[in-house]
Design a protein around this motif. Structure first.
Motif, mmCIF file in Angstrom:
data_model
loop_
_atom_site.group_PDB
_atom_site.id
_atom_site.type_symbol
_atom_site.label_atom_id
_atom_site.label_comp_id
_atom_site.label_asym_id
_atom_site.label_seq_id
_atom_site.Cartn_x
_atom_site.Cartn_y
_atom_site.Cartn_z
ATOM 1 N N PRO A 1 0.836 -1.208 0.000
ATOM 2 C CA PRO A 1 0.000 0.000 0.000
ATOM 3 C C PRO A 1 0.867 1.253 0.000
ATOM 4 O O PRO A 1 2.029 1.224 0.413
ATOM 5 C CB PRO A 1 -0.790 -0.110 1.306
ATOM 6 N N ALA A 2 0.327 2.330 -0.479
ATOM 7 C CA ALA A 2 1.047 3.603 -0.504
ATOM 8 C C ALA A 2 1.533 3.945 0.896
ATOM 9 O O ALA A 2 0.811 3.789 1.879
ATOM 10 C CB ALA A 2 0.155 4.714 -1.037
ATOM 11 N N MET A 3 2.765 4.366 0.995
ATOM 12 C CA MET A 3 3.418 4.755 2.249
ATOM 13 C C MET A 3 3.462 3.591 3.248
ATOM 14 O O MET A 3 3.711 3.807 4.431
ATOM 15 C CB MET A 3 2.729 5.964 2.896
ATOM 16 N N GLY A 4 3.210 2.381 2.778
ATOM 17 C CA GLY A 4 3.197 1.237 3.681
ATOM 18 C C GLY A 4 2.169 1.399 4.785
ATOM 19 O O GLY A 4 2.292 0.806 5.843
ATOM 20 N N LEU A 5 1.176 2.221 4.523
ATOM 21 C CA LEU A 5 0.116 2.572 5.488
ATOM 22 C C LEU A 5 0.666 3.288 6.722
ATOM 23 O O LEU A 5 0.028 3.316 7.759
ATOM 24 C CB LEU A 5 -0.691 1.343 5.909
ATOM 25 N N CYS A 6 1.838 3.891 6.597
ATOM 26 C CA CYS A 6 2.415 4.639 7.714
ATOM 27 C C CYS A 6 1.904 6.073 7.645
ATOM 28 O O CYS A 6 2.460 6.912 6.928
ATOM 29 C CB CYS A 6 3.940 4.607 7.680
ATOM 30 N N ALA A 7 0.857 6.346 8.382
ATOM 31 C CA ALA A 7 0.222 7.672 8.339
ATOM 32 C C ALA A 7 1.098 8.764 8.941
ATOM 33 O O ALA A 7 0.893 9.938 8.660
ATOM 34 C CB ALA A 7 -1.117 7.620 9.068
ATOM 35 N N THR A 8 2.071 8.392 9.749
ATOM 36 C CA THR A 8 2.931 9.394 10.392
ATOM 37 C C THR A 8 4.272 9.563 9.690
ATOM 38 O O THR A 8 5.105 10.341 10.147
ATOM 39 C CB THR A 8 3.200 9.006 11.862
ATOM 40 N N CYS A 9 4.496 8.841 8.599
ATOM 41 C CA CYS A 9 5.778 8.899 7.901
ATOM 42 C C CYS A 9 5.786 9.965 6.817
ATOM 43 O O CYS A 9 4.815 10.124 6.084
ATOM 44 C CB CYS A 9 6.085 7.555 7.244
ATOM 45 N N SER A 10 6.911 10.640 6.703
ATOM 46 C CA SER A 10 7.120 11.561 5.591
ATOM 47 C C SER A 10 7.687 10.760 4.422
ATOM 48 O O SER A 10 8.134 9.614 4.589
ATOM 49 C CB SER A 10 8.105 12.656 5.993
ATOM 50 N N ASP A 11 7.702 11.365 3.237
ATOM 51 C CA ASP A 11 8.306 10.704 2.078
ATOM 52 C C ASP A 11 9.765 10.364 2.361
ATOM 53 O O ASP A 11 10.237 9.270 2.037
ATOM 54 C CB ASP A 11 8.216 11.606 0.845
#
Length: 143
Positions: A118-128
């Protein structure tokens, strides 16, 4: 039937009714409390087994997390076990073909999603930047 027996019977029935309604209210409050606990905002609840006295999450002013920190808090969920086809951390054979595509491609797949990822590995707190650092960390440790 005597008047006294009728009164005693009525009192028993009323007593049982009051007891039953008291239990129902008690259970109702327990259910309400359990629901309130489950839907508490993030940071206000603690799951069984969690160390709720752990240090608070790093403040944004401390800069981006390292690739290992992001892997340890987000990526390991899938990459430690190979969930949904994720290449396992440290498995050189699983990573070889992916690494051959280049870091830019793997960064894009991690940021935008690709196949089971999934996009961003589903890490909602991660920046690019943090997601790309995590990808780099996994690649470096899987060659």
């Amino acid at each position: 039937m005597s008047q006294a027996k009728k009164m005693i019977g009525l009192m028993v029935v009323l007593g049982m009714g009051l007891f039953a309604s008291g239990v129902a209210v008690s259970q109702s409050n327990d259910v309400k409390d359990a629901i309130a606990e489950r839907i508490a905002p993030v940071g206000e609840s603690c799951m069984s087994g969690d160390d709720c006295a752990a240090a608070p999450v790093a403040a944004a002013s401390e800069g981006p997390r390292t690739g290992q920190q992001v892997y340890d808090t987000a990526c390991h969920t899938c990459h430690a076990a190979g969930v949904a086809g994720a290449p396992k951390f440290g498995d050189a054979a699983a990573w070889a073909e992916r690494i051959a595509k280049g870091a830019d491609t793997l960064h894009e797949h991690a940021l935008k999603g690709f196949n089971g990822m999934p996009a961003m590995g589903l890490c909602a707190t991660c920046s690019d930047t943090e997601v790309m650092a995590a990808v780099d960390y996994m690649m470096e440790n899987s060659q």
